[in-house]
Motif scaffolding. Structure first.
Motif, PDB file in Angstrom:
ATOM      1  N   SER A   1      16.322  43.912  62.486  1.00 37.19           N
ATOM      2  CA  SER A   1      14.868  43.743  62.438  1.00 37.19           C
ATOM      3  C   SER A   1      14.329  43.984  63.843  1.00 37.19           C
ATOM      4  CB  SER A   1      14.543  42.320  61.968  1.00 37.19           C
ATOM      5  OG  SER A   1      13.279  41.914  62.471  1.00 37.19           O
ATOM      6  N   THR A   2      13.275  44.759  63.953  1.00 37.42           N
ATOM      7  CA  THR A   2      12.706  45.027  65.286  1.00 37.42           C
ATOM      8  C   THR A   2      12.170  43.735  65.897  1.00 37.42           C
ATOM      9  OG1 THR A   2      10.586  45.666  64.306  1.00 37.42           O
ATOM     10  CG2 THR A   2      12.120  47.451  64.838  1.00 37.42           C
TER      11      THR A   2
ATOM     12  N   VAL B   1       9.372  47.934  70.492  1.00 36.66           N
ATOM     13  CA  VAL B   1      10.642  48.250  69.834  1.00 36.66           C
ATOM     14  C   VAL B   1      10.330  48.948  68.514  1.00 36.66           C
ATOM     15  CG1 VAL B   1      12.765  47.308  68.850  1.00 36.66           C
ATOM     16  CG2 VAL B   1      11.708  46.172  70.817  1.00 36.66           C
ATOM     17  N   ILE B   2      10.932  50.113  68.324  1.00 34.85           N
ATOM     18  CA  ILE B   2      10.685  50.881  67.092  1.00 34.85           C
ATOM     19  C   ILE B   2      12.029  51.244  66.454  1.00 34.85           C
ATOM     20  CG2 ILE B   2       9.625  52.988  66.135  1.00 34.85           C
ATOM     21  CD1 ILE B   2       7.943  53.159  68.678  1.00 34.85           C
ATOM     22  N   ALA B   3      12.101  51.192  65.138  1.00 33.85           N
ATOM     23  CA  ALA B   3      13.327  51.622  64.466  1.00 33.85           C
ATOM     24  C   ALA B   3      12.980  52.501  63.275  1.00 33.85           C
ATOM     25  CB  ALA B   3      14.129  50.415  64.006  1.00 33.85           C
TER      26      ALA B   3
ATOM     27  N   THR C   1      14.818  52.607  60.563  1.00 29.23           N
ATOM     28  CA  THR C   1      15.056  51.797  59.368  1.00 29.23           C
ATOM     29  C   THR C   1      15.557  50.418  59.778  1.00 29.23           C
ATOM     30  OG1 THR C   1      16.271  51.663  57.263  1.00 29.23           O
ATOM     31  CG2 THR C   1      17.358  52.814  59.045  1.00 29.23           C
ATOM     32  N   GLN C   2      15.287  49.416  58.952  1.00 22.13           N
ATOM     33  CA  GLN C   2      15.745  48.044  59.226  1.00 22.13           C
ATOM     34  C   GLN C   2      16.598  47.567  58.055  1.00 22.13           C
ATOM     35  OE1 GLN C   2      12.354  45.750  61.555  1.00 22.13           O
ATOM     36  NE2 GLN C   2      11.608  46.267  59.537  1.00 22.13           N
ATOM     37  N   THR C   3      17.722  46.943  58.399  1.00 19.27           N
ATOM     38  CA  THR C   3      18.582  46.452  57.320  1.00 19.27           C
ATOM     39  C   THR C   3      18.183  45.044  56.892  1.00 19.27           C
ATOM     40  OG1 THR C   3      20.127  45.716  59.031  1.00 19.27           O
ATOM     41  CG2 THR C   3      20.590  47.828  57.980  1.00 19.27           C
ATOM     42  N   ARG C   4      17.519  44.309  57.807  1.00 21.76           N
ATOM     43  CA  ARG C   4      17.078  42.960  57.449  1.00 21.76           C
ATOM     44  C   ARG C   4      15.635  42.744  57.869  1.00 21.76           C
ATOM     45  NH1 ARG C   4      20.504  39.055  60.348  1.00 21.76           N
ATOM     46  NH2 ARG C   4      18.832  37.661  59.746  1.00 21.76           N
ATOM     47  N   GLY C   5      14.778  43.694  57.448  1.00 25.45           N
ATOM     48  CA  GLY C   5      13.360  43.579  57.768  1.00 25.45           C
ATOM     49  C   GLY C   5      12.825  42.268  57.216  1.00 25.45           C
ATOM     50  N   ARG C   6      11.978  41.634  58.009  1.00 26.98           N
ATOM     51  CA  ARG C   6      11.474  40.329  57.603  1.00 26.98           C
ATOM     52  C   ARG C   6       9.979  40.348  57.344  1.00 26.98           C
ATOM     53  NH1 ARG C   6      13.729  36.122  61.861  1.00 26.98           N
ATOM     54  NH2 ARG C   6      12.568  37.459  63.293  1.00 26.98           N
TER      55      ARG C   6
ATOM     56  N   TRP D   1       8.265  50.930  61.619  1.00 28.33           N
ATOM     57  CA  TRP D   1       8.715  49.537  61.788  1.00 28.33           C
ATOM     58  C   TRP D   1       8.753  49.278  63.271  1.00 28.33           C
ATOM     59  CZ3 TRP D   1       7.810  49.430  57.020  1.00 28.33           C
ATOM     60  CH2 TRP D   1       8.368  50.335  56.122  1.00 28.33           C
ATOM     61  N   MET D   2       7.819  48.480  63.741  1.00 30.15           N
ATOM     62  CA  MET D   2       7.789  48.280  65.185  1.00 30.15           C
ATOM     63  C   MET D   2       7.325  46.891  65.582  1.00 30.15           C
ATOM     64  SD  MET D   2       4.761  50.472  66.885  1.00 30.15           S
ATOM     65  CE  MET D   2       3.057  50.223  66.453  1.00 30.15           C
TER      66      MET D   2
END
Ligand code: BTN
Length: 247
Positions: free
Chosen positions: A13-14, A32-34, A36-41, A56-57
């Motif tokens: 998560s970023t 912080v930018i990604a 994809t997130q595996t555990r985005g909240r 996602w940032m």
């Protein structure tokens, strides 16, 4: 804002990465930018679906404000995102209190503000912004699909995410500077202009299972939602509580 930007392909998560960087003294405005997130909240411990194609940032902030004012940053961020989307795409952009950015009546962006305070002073705040840009929301699991949309779906074409991130950060910096210079009342007025909540009948689920229903009649100077209950009483709802719009 954005003098230092960390870009990742995949993170949990970023917001978590930003928290770690902030604990390591990263400066205000670090982003912080990604991809994809595996555990985005999401809010209230919910999962946030974060496939490739979305934005996602997270932004690290160190404002000198009392912790009680931290929720203002949610509204500040909402205004920055709404203004940018409206200006760039001319869509029917709205805000659902406190933090959902809507196109029409569908959610396109969520904001997760996490404040970290010690001895009643803010050490840092992480503002997480998730935008469904070039994302296929129709492929989301059902519970997430409902009520969601993406810019791609609304516009019928892909958008340039890098360009949008740049414009968002420029707008965020403007609104955030205004906020730090005492401009919250004016930002609230802009928020009110975007609001899809004021004037509608809403249902709020409070932390302990209590449900409050009433007409949202306004937002006060602290950014709290004012409900007029069925018996005519006014009730103040601070963000952190969950709101359900009812038509
Ligand atoms: C919500 O509406 O529930 C808030 C969603 C916030 C999602 C963003 S995506 C970037 C940042 N990292 C996270 O894990 N969450 C926020």
């Amino acid at each position: 804002i954005g003098k230092e930007i960390y870009c990742f392909d995949e993170v949990d998560s970023t917001n978590i990465i930003a928290k770690e960087l902030a604990e390591d003294d990263a400066r205000e405005g670090t982003v912080v930018i990604a991809k994809t997130q595996t555990r985005g909240r999401g809010r209230r411990g919910k999962k946030w679906i974060s496939p490739r194609g979305g934005i996602w940032m997270s932004i690290i902030l160190r404002p000198e404000i009392p912790p009680a004012e931290a929720p203002h940053l949610t509204l500040v961020t909402g205004v920055a995102v709404a203004k940018t989307l409206k200006r760039e795409f001319g869509l029917d952009v709205g805000i659902k209190w406190p933090n959902d950015i809507l196109i029409g009546d569908k959610k396109v962006c969520g904001i997760l503000m996490e404040a970290h305070a010690r001895f009643n002073t803010i050490e840092y705040i992480v503002v997480g912004i998730g935008i469904d840009t070039n994302v296929d929301v129709d492929l989301f699991p059902e519970e997430f699909r409902e009520g969601a949309t993406s810019l791609k779906k609304e516009l019928g074409r892909e958008v340039d995410s890098v360009d949008l991130i740049r414009k968002l950060l420029v707008e965020f910096e403007k609104v955030y500077d205004d906020f730090k210079n005492g401009g919250f009342p004016e930002i609230l007025n802009e928020w009110r202009r975007f609001s899809k909540t004021i004037g509608s009948y809403v249902e709020i689920r409070k932390q302990l299972g209590e449900t409050v229903r009433g007409e949202a009649v306004g937002v006060n100077s602290e950014g709290a939602l004012i409900l007029e209950l069925d018996n005519g009483d006014l009730r103040k709802i601070v963000s952190g509580e969950c709101i359900h719009l009812r038509s």
